[in-house]
Structure formats: C-alpha cells, structure tokens
Motif scaffolding. Sequence first.
Motif, mmCIF file in Angstrom:
data_model
loop_
_atom_site.group_PDB
_atom_site.id
_atom_site.type_symbol
_atom_site.label_atom_id
_atom_site.label_comp_id
_atom_site.label_asym_id
_atom_site.label_seq_id
_atom_site.Cartn_x
_atom_site.Cartn_y
_atom_site.Cartn_z
ATOM 1 N N GLU A 37 0.832 -1.202 0.000
ATOM 2 C CA GLU A 37 0.000 0.000 0.000
ATOM 3 C C GLU A 37 0.870 1.257 0.000
ATOM 4 N N PHE A 38 1.933 1.229 0.789
ATOM 5 C CA PHE A 38 2.806 2.398 0.861
ATOM 6 C C PHE A 38 3.449 2.664 -0.493
ATOM 7 N N ASP A 39 3.897 1.600 -1.152
ATOM 8 C CA ASP A 39 4.525 1.770 -2.465
ATOM 9 C C ASP A 39 3.517 2.289 -3.485
ATOM 10 N N ALA A 40 2.275 1.779 -3.414
ATOM 11 C CA ALA A 40 1.229 2.276 -4.315
ATOM 12 C C ALA A 40 0.945 3.750 -4.037
ATOM 13 N N ALA A 54 -3.752 9.262 -0.930
ATOM 14 C CA ALA A 54 -4.284 9.350 0.433
ATOM 15 C C ALA A 54 -4.891 8.026 0.871
ATOM 16 N N ALA A 55 -5.641 7.386 -0.032
ATOM 17 C CA ALA A 55 -6.260 6.102 0.300
ATOM 18 C C ALA A 55 -5.201 5.048 0.591
ATOM 19 N N TYR A 61 -1.188 2.681 6.837
ATOM 20 C CA TYR A 61 -1.215 2.989 8.273
ATOM 21 C C TYR A 61 -2.123 2.022 9.019
ATOM 22 N N ARG A 62 -3.217 1.633 8.386
ATOM 23 C CA ARG A 62 -4.147 0.714 9.030
ATOM 24 C C ARG A 62 -3.518 -0.668 9.214
ATOM 25 N N ALA A 69 3.644 6.848 7.331
ATOM 26 C CA ALA A 69 2.432 6.654 6.533
ATOM 27 C C ALA A 69 1.379 7.699 6.881
ATOM 28 N N LEU A 70 1.267 8.023 8.163
ATOM 29 C CA LEU A 70 0.261 8.993 8.584
ATOM 30 C C LEU A 70 0.600 10.390 8.067
ATOM 31 N N ARG A 71 1.859 10.764 8.127
ATOM 32 C CA ARG A 71 2.240 12.086 7.618
ATOM 33 C C ARG A 71 1.964 12.203 6.121
ATOM 34 N N LEU A 72 2.244 11.140 5.377
ATOM 35 C CA LEU A 72 2.011 11.203 3.937
ATOM 36 C C LEU A 72 0.521 11.167 3.604
#
Length: 272
Positions: A37-40, A54-55, A61-62, A69-72
């Motif tokens: 998810e982070f890479d996407a 954002a999604a 983060y979830r 992850a939260l900052r981004l």
Amino acid sequence: MQSHVLSSVAALVVVLSCLPARSEEADASRVRAAAQEFDAGRRAFQNEDFTSAAAHFENAYRDVPTPEALRLAIRSHDRTGNRARAATLAALAFRTYGDDPTTVAFAKEYLDAAAGALHEVTISCEPACALVVDQRAIFDDPVVDARVFLAPGSHALEAAWSEERSRKETLTARAGATSRLQLQAPAVLPREPEATPSATGSADADVLTTGGGLPPIVAYVGMGITTVLAGATVWSGLDTKSNPGRDVVEEKCLDQGESCPEYQQGLDAQKR
C-alpha cells in the motif's frame, strides 16, 4: 514534496524490517500489505493522483501504523483540498506520536495553519464509541475522546456503541470555531429471548465476530456496532455496500487484511 515521499519510504523500510514476522501488532501478511500500500501511495503521489495516494497511505497505516504513513496521508489529503480530513489525521498524529519530534512538529504546523479555515470539535464518548461523520467512519477503532475537524457547513455526526445503541447530532461548522460534544451511550434495552440458532446461524455469527485484518467498518460489525455504520464507508474509499458487497467482504476476507481481492474490488469500484 517528492523528497518527503522518498525519505519516508526509506524510513518505512527501516520500521518494517524491525517488526516481528508474527505478532499481535503486525503479522507477516500485514507487513507485506502495508509495504504494498505504501509503495502504491508513493507512485500515486509522484503521479499527482493525490486522492489515490491518500487512500493507499491510510491503508498502509491501518495495516502497520507508522508516523511516516500517517504524515504522507495528511500531505495527500491536503493536496486534494480535503483539509478537514488532513487536520483530523494531524490531530491523531500529534496525540499518537508525541515522542516523535518530526511528527509533532509537522502535525502542529499543519493544525496551526488549518485552524482558521475549519471547525474543531472535541468529542468525548462514554464508553468508547465508533464515530461517523457524513457517512464516513472517522477512526479505525472506537474512541473515548478525539479531535475532529469539519469544513464549514452542515454535517451529520453519529456515534455508535455495542448493543445497537447510537446517538445523532447535526453540526453547523463555521471557519475558526470550536465546540465540544459529550456523548453518553444510551442504556441497553432488554431484549426478548432469541430462538436457538441453527448450525448455519452459528457459522454466520462466527463470520461477524472472528478474525482480524478487516477494514474498520467490518470490525465494528463484529463488535455489534451496526446501526450507525450500516451505510458508512471508510476514508480509504472502500465500497463494501454494493460492490462486491459487505457480506462478501466479511466472508472472503477474514484473516487476509486489505490485500484480500474482494476488498480491493470494493476499493477499485469506489474510485471509478
């Protein structure tokens, strides 16, 4: 801005490499899902598809909560113009990562800048409640207290507890204003005895109450918090209501996390 994404990617790699492969906080499947998810999110951000970014960052983060992850997610929501969601996440970051100077400074700066344009609502729940604003679940878990930011205008806020209890409030948000809400759960009403469930009924009950790695809407269902959340979506944009449908997600995605194909189908449907 791109440098923020790249530096956060490096930080996330370090964080994920330090997590145990199997633990209550983050098992191996969640770590993999978070990294994907982070890479996407990184790719979407670089392509200036900030809604998708954002999604993805919220999904990362979830799966494995990290300040990066939260900052981004905050940056991405801000770039879409959704400053209310960005500020709500900034307040969450400020509270959750008080021992992280980078996150505290970032969250404080964002909240100070956004304060004049948004309405801040400080909410207290007794006991902890699930919060929904305008048909969207605000947090992944029930909360005792929270800071929620709203864009100017009228908003429908609902709080839910177990035993199908809920309260509704209509809020008129004004730029730069603040307010407080204290929400007490209604008393539990006595119920008539139910018939002994059949074997099929027992299996259905297990579907609702067993397993982890599901989006907050499904997790709330497992806690019996269904009245308010029946039509709500999460901020990741998951369309569990109609495509492929809540029941399908609950049945197919137990213990799989948000990498589950049916979950991703719902996410894709919401983006179309």
